[in-house]
Design an enzyme around this catalytic site. Structure first.
Site, PDB file in Angstrom:
ATOM      1  N   SER A  16     -16.803  25.031 -19.527  1.00  0.00           N
ATOM      2  CA  SER A  16     -16.324  25.512 -20.873  1.00  0.00           C
ATOM      3  C   SER A  16     -16.817  26.749 -21.255  1.00  0.00           C
ATOM      4  CB  SER A  16     -15.956  24.481 -21.635  1.00  0.00           C
ATOM      5  OG  SER A  16     -16.821  23.142 -21.376  1.00  0.00           O
ATOM      6  N   ALA A  35     -27.699  22.395  -5.638  1.00  0.00           N
ATOM      7  CA  ALA A  35     -27.069  21.258  -4.757  1.00  0.00           C
ATOM      8  C   ALA A  35     -26.410  21.774  -3.930  1.00  0.00           C
ATOM      9  CB  ALA A  35     -26.242  20.263  -5.787  1.00  0.00           C
ATOM     10  N   ASP A  51     -21.288  11.852 -20.018  1.00  0.00           N
ATOM     11  CA  ASP A  51     -20.158  12.381 -19.417  1.00  0.00           C
ATOM     12  C   ASP A  51     -20.258  12.138 -17.740  1.00  0.00           C
ATOM     13  OD1 ASP A  51     -17.766  13.796 -19.297  1.00  0.00           O
ATOM     14  OD2 ASP A  51     -18.708  15.745 -19.589  1.00  0.00           O
TER      15      ASP A  51
HETATM   16  N1  ADE Z   1     -22.534  23.345  -9.774  1.00  0.00           N
HETATM   17  C1  ADE Z   1     -22.951  22.960 -10.846  1.00  0.00           C
HETATM   18  N2  ADE Z   1     -24.299  23.042 -10.866  1.00  0.00           N
HETATM   19  C2  ADE Z   1     -24.466  23.036  -9.609  1.00  0.00           C
HETATM   20  C3  ADE Z   1     -25.690  23.042  -8.882  1.00  0.00           C
HETATM   21  N3  ADE Z   1     -26.978  22.758  -9.672  1.00  0.00           N
HETATM   22  N4  ADE Z   1     -25.822  23.256  -7.622  1.00  0.00           N
HETATM   23  C4  ADE Z   1     -24.452  23.512  -7.032  1.00  0.00           C
HETATM   24  N5  ADE Z   1     -23.485  23.542  -7.549  1.00  0.00           N
HETATM   25  C5  ADE Z   1     -23.307  23.387  -8.847  1.00  0.00           C
END
Ligand code: ADE
Length: 372
Positions: free
Chosen positions: A44, A114, A157
């Site tokens: 947001s 990630a 959340d």
């Molecule tokens: N989207 C939001 N946070 C992220 C992260 N740490 N790594 C990959 N995609 C994401």
């Protein structure tokens, strides 16, 4: 190689390369130290992009928050919470914060990347998870949430969008912008009060009316209470995926009731809707919704708009699709209990027959099952 004197961390013992690495490690990072790449997500008041540290070529996720927007929306507190909470947490299943800095326009949080994206994307791609995969990932979520609760942090959340998968396919829980630091005496679910720890500033909030029911994403605090039609998809997220956050701050002596609406409609607990009570049990409720969703392919409480979703939650109006695994059904039924005091705690969740054969202590060293 270390010599007899190396316990003092004396830089005289280090090679020039090591000294340089140490200096680099200690130096405050700046925007110029990173190359920003492809977008990973939109929040947001933030966006997340890939970021490569130029000096090391290490890749991260950079969460960029726009100062003007944050100030306008009075969200400064949430940024501070996110930074402080991430700083206080250190667990392999929780996104780590490496650096925080700013330029004139934006704040930057440099986080674990990630590489395998959101759990939600995987649920959508597969339709639902094979049972053994659902068991494994739920076990990791339980371990991550048990850890944050032991530090008296309530996420508030939890949802498949906020559970990311790393390069190694282990989970990385993210988005602590609406987390809440509770005292150990909080109204928590059954027996899972953690030890007192951490010196985060309590973020106390004003009593607020029930939120306006806007999009099906994380609930935002709006002045009116009028339901807005939302004909989004059926997987727990419409097109956006925002959270309901509240604004403004003031002291309130009743800490765990001092919170206004936070969370995402489909995963929000009945006690939060009814009493605005913030408890560890609310995170357990969300885990129950995620457990259901991994197998059913959609969250248990889902309606055309948030108002109707809340009605379903308050009436415990949900049912299991045919063929739903009976052991997981039993576990979900013990989690999705309206009274948070009667809801199963994470300690008992771990002992449930559904998790027979799972070693919760060795998950980090266990190769995740292949998601097919
Ligand atoms: N989207 C939001 N946070 C992220 C992260 N740490 N790594 C990959 N995609 C994401």
């Amino acid at each position: 190689t270390p010599n007899s004197d190396n316990t003092t961390n004396n830089s005289n013992n280090l090679t020039p390369q090591q000294q340089q690495a140490m200096l680099l490690a200690q130096r405050k990072r700046k925007v110029k130290d990173f190359q920003f790449g492809k977008p990973l997500g939109e929040g947001s008041y933030s966006s997340v992009v890939e970021a490569t540290e130029i000096a090391t070529q290490r890749t991260y996720a950079a969460k960029i928050l726009y100062k003007r927007h944050i100030l306008k929306e009075k969200k400064t507190k949430y940024v501070k919470i996110e930074r402080d909470v991430l700083h206080a947490l250190n667990h392999p299943f929780i996104v780590k914060l490496y650096y925080a800095f700013q330029d004139q326009d934006s704040l930057f949080l440099i986080l674990d990347l990630a590489a395998n994206g959101e759990l939600l994307t995987w649920i959508r791609k597969l339709g639902s998870f094979p049972l053994h995969c659902a068991r494994f990932y739920l076990a990791e979520i339980v371990v991550a949430v048990e850890y944050m609760h032991s530090k008296n942090i309530i996420h508030r959340d939890l949802k498949p969008e906020n559970i990311l998968l790393g390069e190694d396919m282990h989970i990385l829980v993210t988005d602590f912008g609406t987390a809440f630091q509770c005292s150990s005496s909080s109204i928590s679910s059954s027996s899972e009060d953690g030890n007192k720890s951490s010196s985060l500033t309590q973020h106390q909030q004003q009593q607020q009316p029930l939120p306006n029911l806007s999009s099906s994403t994380t609930l935002t605090n709006h002045p009116s209470n009028k339901p807005i039609n939302n004909t989004s998809g059926d997987d727990g997220r419409g097109r956006g995926g925002r959270s309901t956050r509240k604004s403004s701050s003031s002291d309130d002596s009743n800490q765990n009731r001092a919170n206004s609406f936070v969370g995402t409609a489909e995963y929000v607990s009945p006690e939060l809707l009814k009493d605005k009570a913030v408890t560890k049990a609310s995170d357990v409720w969300a885990i129950g919704c995620i457990a259901y969703q991994l197998i059913a392919g959609r969250p248990p409480f889902k309606a055309p708009n948030e108002y109707l979703t809340f009605q379903k939650i308050l009436k415990l109006d949900y049912s299991f699709p045919p063929g739903f695994n009976p052991q997981l059904r039993d576990l979900v039924e013990q989690i999705l209990v309206l009274d948070p005091k009667r809801r199963i705690g994470l300690d008992k969740v771990k002992e449930h027959p559904f998790f027979a054969g799972i070693n919760f202590n060795s998950l980090t060293q266990t190769a995740p099952p292949r998601l097919i």
